[in-house]
Design an enzyme around this catalytic site. Sequence first.
Site, PDB file in Angstrom:
ATOM      1  N   THR A 381     -18.051 -25.422 -44.903  1.00 30.80           N
ATOM      2  CA  THR A 381     -17.404 -24.117 -45.060  1.00 30.80           C
ATOM      3  C   THR A 381     -15.890 -24.145 -44.949  1.00 30.80           C
ATOM      4  OG1 THR A 381     -17.487 -23.357 -42.766  1.00 30.80           O
ATOM      5  CG2 THR A 381     -19.401 -22.864 -44.081  1.00 30.80           C
ATOM      6  N   ASP A 423     -30.286 -24.616 -45.777  1.00 30.43           N
ATOM      7  CA  ASP A 423     -30.125 -23.757 -44.591  1.00 30.43           C
ATOM      8  C   ASP A 423     -31.401 -22.996 -44.240  1.00 30.43           C
ATOM      9  OD1 ASP A 423     -27.594 -24.535 -44.111  1.00 30.43           O
ATOM     10  OD2 ASP A 423     -26.607 -22.662 -44.639  1.00 30.43           O
TER      11      ASP A 423
END
Length: 569
Positions: A381, A423
Amino acid sequence: MKKKLVVLGLLAVVLVLVIVGLCLWLPSASKEPDNHVYTRAAVAADAKQCSKIGRDALRDGGSAVDAAIAALLCVGLMNAHSMGIGGGLFLTIYNSTTRKAEVINAREVAPRLAFATMFNSSEQSQKGGLSVAVPGEIRGYELAHQRHGRLPWARLFQPSIQLARQGFPVGKGLAAALENKRTVIEQQPVLCEVFCRDRKVLREGERLTLPQLADTYETLAIEGAQAFYNGSLTAQIVKDIQAAGGIVTAEDLNNYRAELIEHPLNISLGDVVLYMPSAPLSGPVLALILNILKGYNFSRESVESPEQKGLTYHRIVEAFRFAYAKRTLLGDPKFVDVTEVVRNMTSEFFAAQLRAQISDDTTHPISYYKPEFYTPDDGGTAHLSVVAEDGSAVSATSTINLYFGSKVRSPVSGILFNNEMDDFSSPSITNEFGVPPSPANFIQPGKQPLSSMCPTIMVGQDGQVRMVVGAAGGTQITTATALAIIYNLWFGYDVKRAVEEPRLHNQLLPNVTTVERNIDQAVTAALETRHHHTQIASTFIAVVQAIVRTAGGWAAASDSRKGGEPAGY
């Protein structure tokens, strides 16, 4: 004659002083102040050039959202390993005029052909076309811009189009990621095409150009978000993902919508309110950590002596452990009823009950914290924080998940696709902790996976922004964001120190407290005395970007761990 010479001499001296004065003053209008405190507006991205692009958008009369989008488009190039238009994001936005906060959810969703047991191994969910979820990034920019944009959409793309064409030196963060994934990249011609020179990955300072991505940005600038989801780019995107074994269809892209959340999660800490996204993001986890700890009334004194500091950090780690045990109950609220879980995680009463279970002299076995399920780690990220001249703010966290996402890069569009499917929890993928995978986070078509991201904005009772903060770094995001808030709000550290101060992390599973190499030895010793298993982080723990209101203006900090630098004026 003498008098005339004296007058001329004085005039010359005055002229020299004026010129010197102008020379000193003029650069300060364009030069960045060394302490990164800005009187009017600030942008803290994880790449210096991107902070500047955001700042220039503000200078041109753009809103905080304009600056965030312009800067994010740049980060998608300069830190292409972390985020990009093949991923997804969340924006927390505060409008200083209406004094309202909102959240834009543009996280990726599972394709309509996805199902709970589609992965039998992490290899499948981490690499290749099957690991790609439906990207949301550009729809997120579009919705944010429709609501808050002032500059033309195309203007936001221009600096990054130029950057991608002309190229730029590889920065610290990207260089480290290229080194980390060297083998994969050097073996994959489509990745090596841009990220290598002479078949070896680029090193820090070497020039990277992204011509195909520049063309794609140009198309998006002219045709808008529609080009990606239902237009000239769609067929190629689908072709690229499916050629790599993926199941994303044109219908998935056509149907993708970013979501506006008008009443984001919020908690009060003394005289400030924190706004952040709820599930499937980790706002509830951050809220629980801070609610548990606020009962200790931390202050500067809490870290003054080695004894106090040791006890304080032990309490912080214990709060992390309780909060991460509850994190495993979270999932996408459109598919799982997490109302009660979120209510508990944001309740002061619930936090007080957990606080009462913290023993000041020892940590406890995993079972003490009652983890019901296990959720996988999430990946990389990028985070950026923005405050505009009018006091409005944006906290944005964007991701393609693990370094270079799915490792699927389109040779035509240059888009690097996410591996967000990793995820999700999978019933058939076991973990080494003997804790069952979390059903709340199982794959369903259209569902969003759980994330540790928690872009946060802190507002004072006067309705003015006090802090804009967030982090990158997978599962460590939530603890790093909590620490930055604790360091600034309670320990009184300035923003630079709050971002740079050594961090520690514990997510209960595994049963280890990871500490950064340069952490105070008194902290490690105090933790070990209290039976914590500590280990030194191989690199660093997360990357934080923050802006804080001070008496002198907006103090901004971009984490040196990734080599970023803020900009402002």
